[in-house]
Design a protein around this motif. Structure first.
Motif, PDB file in Angstrom:
ATOM      1  N   ARG A 145       0.842  -1.187   0.000  1.00 14.59           N
ATOM      2  CA  ARG A 145       0.000   0.000   0.000  1.00 14.59           C
ATOM      3  C   ARG A 145       0.881   1.242   0.000  1.00 14.59           C
ATOM      4  O   ARG A 145       1.695   1.437   0.897  1.00 14.59           O
ATOM      5  N   VAL A 146       0.729   2.075  -1.020  1.00 12.97           N
ATOM      6  CA  VAL A 146       1.472   3.330  -1.081  1.00 12.97           C
ATOM      7  C   VAL A 146       0.471   4.470  -1.102  1.00 12.97           C
ATOM      8  O   VAL A 146      -0.637   4.340  -1.615  1.00 12.97           O
ATOM      9  N   THR A 147       0.852   5.578  -0.536  1.00 11.88           N
ATOM     10  CA  THR A 147      -0.045   6.736  -0.460  1.00 11.88           C
ATOM     11  C   THR A 147       0.637   7.962  -1.066  1.00 11.88           C
ATOM     12  O   THR A 147       1.864   8.031  -1.167  1.00 11.88           O
ATOM     13  N   GLY A 148      -0.174   8.912  -1.467  1.00 13.29           N
ATOM     14  CA  GLY A 148       0.338  10.138  -2.047  1.00 13.29           C
ATOM     15  C   GLY A 148      -0.690  10.734  -2.986  1.00 13.29           C
ATOM     16  O   GLY A 148      -1.888  10.508  -2.854  1.00 13.29           O
ATOM     17  N   ARG A 149      -0.223  11.488  -3.954  1.00 19.40           N
ATOM     18  CA  ARG A 149      -1.086  12.110  -4.967  1.00 19.40           C
ATOM     19  C   ARG A 149      -1.130  11.199  -6.187  1.00 19.40           C
ATOM     20  O   ARG A 149      -0.095  10.884  -6.771  1.00 19.40           O
ATOM     21  N   GLU A 150      -2.341  10.810  -6.589  1.00 19.58           N
ATOM     22  CA  GLU A 150      -2.475   9.908  -7.733  1.00 19.58           C
ATOM     23  C   GLU A 150      -2.808  10.704  -8.997  1.00 19.58           C
ATOM     24  O   GLU A 150      -3.666  11.583  -8.988  1.00 19.58           O
ATOM     25  N   VAL A 151      -2.110  10.365 -10.074  1.00 23.02           N
ATOM     26  CA  VAL A 151      -2.333  11.011 -11.360  1.00 23.02           C
ATOM     27  C   VAL A 151      -2.328   9.949 -12.455  1.00 23.02           C
ATOM     28  O   VAL A 151      -1.909   8.811 -12.240  1.00 23.02           O
ATOM     29  N   SER A 152      -2.795  10.343 -13.627  1.00 23.56           N
ATOM     30  CA  SER A 152      -2.575   9.515 -14.814  1.00 23.56           C
ATOM     31  C   SER A 152      -1.816  10.341 -15.831  1.00 23.56           C
ATOM     32  O   SER A 152      -1.917  11.572 -15.859  1.00 23.56           O
ATOM     33  N   VAL A 153      -1.044   9.653 -16.644  1.00 26.83           N
ATOM     34  CA  VAL A 153      -0.199  10.319 -17.630  1.00 26.83           C
ATOM     35  C   VAL A 153      -0.675   9.883 -19.018  1.00 26.83           C
ATOM     36  O   VAL A 153      -0.664   8.687 -19.336  1.00 26.83           O
ATOM     37  N   GLU A 154      -1.092  10.853 -19.817  1.00 21.48           N
ATOM     38  CA  GLU A 154      -1.594  10.544 -21.149  1.00 21.48           C
ATOM     39  C   GLU A 154      -0.453  10.759 -22.145  1.00 21.48           C
ATOM     40  O   GLU A 154       0.055  11.868 -22.299  1.00 21.48           O
ATOM     41  N   GLY A 155      -0.048   9.672 -22.793  1.00 21.87           N
ATOM     42  CA  GLY A 155       1.085   9.753 -23.706  1.00 21.87           C
ATOM     43  C   GLY A 155       0.766   9.214 -25.080  1.00 21.87           C
ATOM     44  O   GLY A 155      -0.217   8.516 -25.288  1.00 21.87           O
ATOM     45  N   MET A 156       1.612   9.553 -26.034  1.00 17.74           N
ATOM     46  CA  MET A 156       1.481   9.044 -27.390  1.00 17.74           C
ATOM     47  C   MET A 156       2.863   8.687 -27.908  1.00 17.74           C
ATOM     48  O   MET A 156       3.793   9.498 -27.831  1.00 17.74           O
ATOM     49  N   THR A 157       2.990   7.468 -28.402  1.00 23.48           N
ATOM     50  CA  THR A 157       4.259   6.994 -28.945  1.00 23.48           C
ATOM     51  C   THR A 157       4.109   6.771 -30.442  1.00 23.48           C
ATOM     52  O   THR A 157       3.152   6.132 -30.886  1.00 23.48           O
ATOM     53  N   VAL A 158       5.031   7.321 -31.211  1.00 26.10           N
ATOM     54  CA  VAL A 158       5.032   7.145 -32.668  1.00 26.10           C
ATOM     55  C   VAL A 158       6.434   6.710 -33.082  1.00 26.10           C
ATOM     56  O   VAL A 158       7.408   7.409 -32.821  1.00 26.10           O
ATOM     57  N   ASN A 159       6.517   5.517 -33.651  1.00 25.10           N
ATOM     58  CA  ASN A 159       7.801   4.955 -34.087  1.00 25.10           C
ATOM     59  C   ASN A 159       8.831   4.970 -32.963  1.00 25.10           C
ATOM     60  O   ASN A 159       9.998   5.306 -33.168  1.00 25.10           O
ATOM     61  N   GLY A 160       8.387   4.606 -31.762  1.00 21.50           N
ATOM     62  CA  GLY A 160       9.292   4.453 -30.633  1.00 21.50           C
ATOM     63  C   GLY A 160       9.604   5.716 -29.859  1.00 21.50           C
ATOM     64  O   GLY A 160      10.313   5.667 -28.852  1.00 21.50           O
ATOM     65  N   VAL A 161       9.086   6.858 -30.285  1.00 25.81           N
ATOM     66  CA  VAL A 161       9.324   8.131 -29.594  1.00 25.81           C
ATOM     67  C   VAL A 161       8.051   8.525 -28.852  1.00 25.81           C
ATOM     68  O   VAL A 161       6.998   8.701 -29.474  1.00 25.81           O
ATOM     69  N   THR A 162       8.165   8.682 -27.532  1.00 28.73           N
ATOM     70  CA  THR A 162       6.998   8.965 -26.700  1.00 28.73           C
ATOM     71  C   THR A 162       6.922  10.438 -26.337  1.00 28.73           C
ATOM     72  O   THR A 162       7.907  11.034 -25.893  1.00 28.73           O
ATOM     73  N   THR A 163       5.735  11.006 -26.519  1.00 25.45           N
ATOM     74  CA  THR A 163       5.451  12.377 -26.107  1.00 25.45           C
ATOM     75  C   THR A 163       4.399  12.336 -25.009  1.00 25.45           C
ATOM     76  O   THR A 163       3.362  11.684 -25.158  1.00 25.45           O
ATOM     77  N   ILE A 164       4.675  13.016 -23.893  1.00 21.96           N
ATOM     78  CA  ILE A 164       3.694  13.137 -22.819  1.00 21.96           C
ATOM     79  C   ILE A 164       2.836  14.356 -23.110  1.00 21.96           C
ATOM     80  O   ILE A 164       3.339  15.486 -23.166  1.00 21.96           O
ATOM     81  N   LEU A 165       1.547  14.133 -23.302  1.00 23.27           N
ATOM     82  CA  LEU A 165       0.646  15.208 -23.700  1.00 23.27           C
ATOM     83  C   LEU A 165       0.103  15.986 -22.512  1.00 23.27           C
ATOM     84  O   LEU A 165      -0.046  17.202 -22.571  1.00 23.27           O
ATOM     85  N   THR A 166      -0.225  15.289 -21.441  1.00 19.15           N
ATOM     86  CA  THR A 166      -0.714  15.961 -20.240  1.00 19.15           C
ATOM     87  C   THR A 166      -0.697  15.000 -19.066  1.00 19.15           C
ATOM     88  O   THR A 166      -0.593  13.781 -19.243  1.00 19.15           O
ATOM     89  N   ILE A 167      -0.782  15.562 -17.866  1.00 20.17           N
ATOM     90  CA  ILE A 167      -0.898  14.785 -16.635  1.00 20.17           C
ATOM     91  C   ILE A 167      -2.231  15.146 -16.001  1.00 20.17           C
ATOM     92  O   ILE A 167      -2.580  16.320 -15.886  1.00 20.17           O
TER      93      ILE A 167
END
Length: 404
Positions: free
Chosen positions: A193-215
């Motif tokens: 059990r871990v506690t803290g601030r929970e987020v999700s990370v929305e990403g997009m990968t194209v040909n092996g290169v990942t861009t983080i669009l928003t948190i």
């Protein structure tokens, strides 16, 4: 080359409400869409060009469907398990896929996911994979009955629950069968059990290169269940914390093996830094990618994901920097929905983008134990995340739910 000559056929696995934007995106790109779902009343059946009453988990049935339709692509949008089916069928038919079938298992089954991430040194909670009552009892003792138990291959928070010392009075075998009942493969995860601030990370990968669009900041119920009640974008965490989260998310995507496609990574920011809770090789559900991301960034992520799957170019650069939030309507007690009052002033309030009710009058509802125990939602925009969240909370407070 005109549109008719360019037009191909796409088999879309899943026809739920959350899948509709992807079906429509593929159609806008000039493709014929065949929707597969086990539910004859799935919303996608009314929107797609053709519909097949086919389970999205039946690999052989989906393969027969794809062959029969002459499919050029087999994809899904926001559903977990069909990610693996789409990858397997695509490999069998020699069709393009952004993730191998082997890696798709790691993206859809939590035991394989944890083992793959551990191999790559990705920070995450300590875990145990339990296939027997003995494994489960040993794991509970190891964590001192202060841990999270969850099925290895379920979604939407189904079967996820906090284990506490009070549960010592219940036989381990009884608890194990309870959690295993939510798992198709019969495997249960027991995690620190871990506690803290929970987020999700929305990403997009194209040909092996990942861009983080928003948190995305998450709002969940209190233990013992962890049902998501709302989301806000962009995250209000410090830039230093967000950068650490982005790096962990990128390492996760690389470890899992996504070559081209979206990713939805759930992260807990603990005192020891970010730890990965789960990840999915698909678009984020809960209307995060279909509603919130376009409102906050100006990016039509659904359209972009579909375009990338087809090998078409798309610009994933943010066009705006605004706030967006969703809050889910729930019941305070279990029973039958007798009435729900959404004042017209709520629908017409500044910043309110959408109010939607899922449950018909007379339908049964529980207090939130999983994402299925939600009556509807409110989506709002704002100049920033604070304003959007405030508007959503105000709107939610005006909606009256009567449960008998």
């Amino acid at each position: 080359m005109n549109q008719k000559e360019r037009r191909g056929t796409v088999v879309m696995l899943g026809g739920s409400r959350l899948q509709l934007p992807a079906i429509e995106a593929a159609q806008r790109l000039g493709f014929r869409v065949v929707c597969a779902d086990y539910d004859p009343d799935a919303p996608g059946a009314r929107v797609a060009d053709a519909f097949s009453l086919t389970s999205t988990l039946d690999v052989d049935a989906v393969e027969r469907l794809a062959r029969g339709e002459g499919a050029d692509f087999v994809i899904t949008s926001t559903s977990d398990a069909p990610v693996r089916v789409a990858a397997v069928v695509s490999e069998r038919l020699g069709l393009p896929t952004g993730i191998s079938s082997e890696s798709a298992v790691c993206a859809t089954q939590k035991d394989a996911m944890r083992l793959r991430l551990a191999e790559h040194g990705v920070p995450m909670p300590e875990f145990r994979v339990c296939n027997t009552v003995e494994d489960f009892a040993s794991a509970l003792e190891h964590f001192g009955y202060d841990c999270i138990a969850k099925p290895a291959d379920a979604a939407a928070s189904r079967g996820v629950k906090l284990i506490t010392p009070e549960d010592r009075s219940t036989p381990a075998g009884e608890l194990f069968e309870l959690f295993r009942g939510f798992s198709r493969k019969g495997t249960v995860m027991v995690e620190q059990r871990v506690t803290g601030r929970e987020v999700s990370v929305e990403g997009m990968t194209v040909n092996g290169v990942t861009t983080i669009l928003t948190i995305t900041d998450k709002l969940t119920t209190e233990p013992p269940y962890f049902v998501e009640l709302g989301h806000s974008e962009p995250s209000r965490l410090s830039e230093e914390a967000q950068e650490a989260i982005r790096e962990v998310a990128k390492r996760t995507v690389e470890a899992i093996g996504i070559v081209t496609g979206p990713s939805h990574t759930e992260v807990m920011l603990t005192e020891a830094g970010p730890k990965v809770i789960e990840m999915a090789a698909r678009l984020g559900g809960d209307f995060i990618t279909s509603k919130l991301v376009p409102l906050s960034t100006g990016i039509d992520l659904v359209q972009g994901t579909v375009a990338a799957a087809f090998g078409l170019p798309f610009d994933f650069t943010p066009k705006s920097h605004c706030g967006a939030a969703i809050r889910f309507i729930t019941a305070d007690c279990a029973g039958a929905l007798q009435a729900i009052d959404v004042p017209e002033s709520v629908r017409e309030a500044e910043g309110v983008e959408e109010v939607e009710i899922y449950l018909p009058l007379g339908g049964s509802i529980e207090t939130p134990h999983s994402s299925n125990d939600r009556i509807g939602h409110v989506v709002c925009r704002g100049a920033d995340a604070d304003e959007a969240a405030c508007r959503a909370e105000l709107a939610l407070g005006e909606i009256k739910v009567d449960v008998a």
